[in-house]
Design an enzyme around this catalytic site. Sequence first.
Site, PDB file in Angstrom:
ATOM      1  CE  LYS A  14       0.480  -7.524   3.767  1.00  0.00           C
ATOM      2  NZ  LYS A  14       0.083  -6.211   3.992  1.00  0.00           N
ATOM      3  CB  SER A 113       0.883  -3.322   9.057  1.00  0.00           C
ATOM      4  OG  SER A 113       1.603  -2.893   7.912  1.00  0.00           O
ATOM      5  CG  HIS A 118       5.033   4.322   6.609  1.00  0.00           C
ATOM      6  ND1 HIS A 118       5.038   3.693   7.833  1.00  0.00           N
ATOM      7  CD2 HIS A 118       3.905   3.909   5.986  1.00  0.00           C
ATOM      8  CE1 HIS A 118       3.964   2.939   7.940  1.00  0.00           C
ATOM      9  NE2 HIS A 118       3.250   3.046   6.841  1.00  0.00           N
ATOM     10  CB  THR A 242      -7.320   4.060   0.982  1.00  0.00           C
ATOM     11  OG1 THR A 242      -7.456   2.789   1.607  1.00  0.00           O
ATOM     12  CG2 THR A 242      -5.856   4.352   0.740  1.00  0.00           C
ATOM     13  CG  MET A 247     -10.202   4.758  -2.985  1.00  0.00           C
ATOM     14  SD  MET A 247      -8.580   5.395  -3.411  1.00  0.00           S
ATOM     15  CE  MET A 247      -7.924   4.009  -4.292  1.00  0.00           C
ATOM     16  CE  LYS A 251      -5.716  -7.120   3.015  1.00  0.00           C
ATOM     17  NZ  LYS A 251      -4.869  -7.122   4.201  1.00  0.00           N
TER      18      LYS A 251
HETATM   19  P1  B4P Z   1       0.737   0.993   6.957  1.00  0.00           P
HETATM   20  O1  B4P Z   1       0.232   2.388   7.071  1.00  0.00           O
HETATM   21  O2  B4P Z   1       1.518   0.519   8.154  1.00  0.00           O
HETATM   22  O3  B4P Z   1      -0.408  -0.061   6.612  1.00  0.00           O
HETATM   23  P2  B4P Z   1      -1.431  -0.169   5.372  1.00  0.00           P
HETATM   24  O4  B4P Z   1      -1.169   0.847   4.330  1.00  0.00           O
HETATM   25  O5  B4P Z   1      -2.800  -0.206   5.931  1.00  0.00           O
HETATM   26  O6  B4P Z   1      -1.051  -1.528   4.765  1.00  0.00           O
HETATM   27  P3  B4P Z   1      -0.876  -2.899   5.519  1.00  0.00           P
HETATM   28  O7  B4P Z   1       0.582  -3.184   5.613  1.00  0.00           O
HETATM   29  O8  B4P Z   1      -1.662  -2.926   6.794  1.00  0.00           O
HETATM   30  O9  B4P Z   1      -1.435  -3.907   4.459  1.00  0.00           O
HETATM   31  P4  B4P Z   1      -2.905  -4.161   3.907  1.00  0.00           P
HETATM   32  O10 B4P Z   1      -2.975  -5.617   3.714  1.00  0.00           O
HETATM   33  O11 B4P Z   1      -3.966  -3.464   4.689  1.00  0.00           O
HETATM   34  O12 B4P Z   1       1.668   0.939   5.700  1.00  0.00           O
HETATM   35  C1  B4P Z   1       2.705   0.036   5.595  1.00  0.00           C
HETATM   36  C2  B4P Z   1       3.114   0.086   4.149  1.00  0.00           C
HETATM   37  O13 B4P Z   1       4.378  -0.540   3.958  1.00  0.00           O
HETATM   38  C3  B4P Z   1       2.125  -0.669   3.289  1.00  0.00           C
HETATM   39  O14 B4P Z   1       1.917   0.044   2.098  1.00  0.00           O
HETATM   40  C4  B4P Z   1       2.841  -1.983   3.048  1.00  0.00           C
HETATM   41  O15 B4P Z   1       2.388  -2.596   1.863  1.00  0.00           O
HETATM   42  C5  B4P Z   1       4.269  -1.501   2.941  1.00  0.00           C
HETATM   43  N1  B4P Z   1       5.296  -2.504   3.203  1.00  0.00           N
HETATM   44  C6  B4P Z   1       5.278  -3.518   4.109  1.00  0.00           C
HETATM   45  N2  B4P Z   1       6.460  -4.200   4.088  1.00  0.00           N
HETATM   46  C7  B4P Z   1       7.240  -3.573   3.151  1.00  0.00           C
HETATM   47  C8  B4P Z   1       8.566  -3.795   2.667  1.00  0.00           C
HETATM   48  N3  B4P Z   1       9.316  -4.787   3.121  1.00  0.00           N
HETATM   49  N4  B4P Z   1       9.043  -2.963   1.716  1.00  0.00           N
HETATM   50  C9  B4P Z   1       8.268  -1.959   1.212  1.00  0.00           C
HETATM   51  N5  B4P Z   1       7.002  -1.700   1.621  1.00  0.00           N
HETATM   52  C10 B4P Z   1       6.498  -2.508   2.596  1.00  0.00           C
HETATM   53  O16 B4P Z   1      -2.843  -3.453   2.483  1.00  0.00           O
HETATM   54  C11 B4P Z   1      -2.017  -3.965   1.477  1.00  0.00           C
HETATM   55  C12 B4P Z   1      -1.629  -2.843   0.565  1.00  0.00           C
HETATM   56  O17 B4P Z   1      -2.791  -2.285  -0.050  1.00  0.00           O
HETATM   57  C13 B4P Z   1      -0.968  -1.684   1.291  1.00  0.00           C
HETATM   58  O18 B4P Z   1      -0.007  -1.145   0.432  1.00  0.00           O
HETATM   59  C14 B4P Z   1      -2.111  -0.714   1.471  1.00  0.00           C
HETATM   60  O19 B4P Z   1      -1.642   0.612   1.626  1.00  0.00           O
HETATM   61  C15 B4P Z   1      -2.855  -0.913   0.178  1.00  0.00           C
HETATM   62  N6  B4P Z   1      -4.265  -0.556   0.285  1.00  0.00           N
HETATM   63  C16 B4P Z   1      -5.103  -0.743   1.316  1.00  0.00           C
HETATM   64  N7  B4P Z   1      -6.343  -0.335   1.028  1.00  0.00           N
HETATM   65  C17 B4P Z   1      -6.284   0.124  -0.233  1.00  0.00           C
HETATM   66  C18 B4P Z   1      -7.240   0.675  -1.104  1.00  0.00           C
HETATM   67  N8  B4P Z   1      -8.490   0.862  -0.712  1.00  0.00           N
HETATM   68  N9  B4P Z   1      -6.840   1.056  -2.339  1.00  0.00           N
HETATM   69  C19 B4P Z   1      -5.570   0.897  -2.739  1.00  0.00           C
HETATM   70  N10 B4P Z   1      -4.603   0.359  -1.959  1.00  0.00           N
HETATM   71  C20 B4P Z   1      -4.972  -0.013  -0.719  1.00  0.00           C
END
Ligand code: B4P
Length: 288
Positions: A14, A113, A118, A242, A247, A251
């Site tokens: 991703k 990201s 949000h 997190t 937590m 990856k």
């Molecule tokens: P951000 O605050 O910008 O970033 P993030 O949560 O750190 O997630 P990131 O996007 O950097 O992804 P990562 O690989 O680190 O939040 C953006 C949010 O928007 C994220 O939740 C993202 O998934 C979501 N998003 C992006 N595009 C979208 C769309 N088109 N429609 C809806 N939602 C969209 O992490 C991947 C995922 O794992 C993220 O959800 C993250 O929150 C979650 N995660 C990370 N660490 C975790 C942990 N320790 N335990 C559980 N979940 C965890």
Amino acid sequence: MQYLIHYAPALAAKDSSSTKDQSNNEDPFAHPVPELTVLDDLNGTGSYQLLLNKFPVVPEHVLLVTKQFESQSDALSPEDLVATYQLLCKMDDEDENKRHMAFYNSGPASGSSQDHKHLQLFQLPSNFIPLQDKICSGKEHFLPGFNAEPLQDAKVSFAHFVLPLPESSDEVDEDLLAMCYISLLQRALTFFQDWTNERPDLKKSYNVLLTKNWICVVPRSKSVAEIEDEDTETMHLGINATGYAGMILAKDEAIYNKIVGEPRVIDQALLNCGFPNTSGQKPTEYHY
Ligand code: B4P
């Protein structure tokens, strides 16, 4: 500190595609798809929408997103805080065995990201005890003052500022949440002031973590920790809010094996992406 490691190798793929989205400056929250839209108008004020996270690691991970574009680097408003707290209460009340946590990644080094403002909410895994639960155990709500600094556990390496919230949600309103948040944010911003000479490149970044029981702010210096290993190249571990509850998201297999085999690297990584613990230090007149 208890840790919970999620291993999700599919998310590595991703990263490259979402980076592409970012370079196109696409805002995924501007026109959310109906399949991911839980509520188009969260509380009837026209201010927030509630969306499902497109890339969840845990079930029912939702995003509380402003309807109009606001920057993820902006401070949380009292309205943001109370909307989040009320949603947490509703989600917790649905099932007495479930507890939820909200978090806000703000600024370039916070792990965020998406730049459209949000907050995120998900259910805390059962049997998992976040660091902040231990810190607040048996403590009453208070506001920081001249003789009372926010709580910080001296046994972990990184700076974090925690306040217990009143036990009854009836006592928690916009003003109380705003006062707690601002007082914790002041401590976080002081780091950037103190480090200006040593690290002029630092951009103000922090994480907010919120449950019905406590609020926590963690100042951040970078989003990805470097982990050295004798046998392989330097490994990288991305950390968002997190991580500071314990937590961790791995990856790839090498990093997963490393942190499971040598859990102390997690505390080092959290320090690497944060600032040194300041437990026991008194603020000076130069602090915010
Ligand atoms: P951000 O605050 O910008 O970033 P993030 O949560 O750190 O997630 P990131 O996007 O950097 O992804 P990562 O690989 O680190 O939040 C953006 C949010 O928007 C994220 O939740 C993202 O998934 C979501 N998003 C992006 N595009 C979208 C769309 N088109 N429609 C809806 N939602 C969209 O992490 C991947 C995922 O794992 C993220 O959800 C993250 O929150 C979650 N995660 C990370 N660490 C975790 C942990 N320790 N335990 C559980 N979940 C965890």
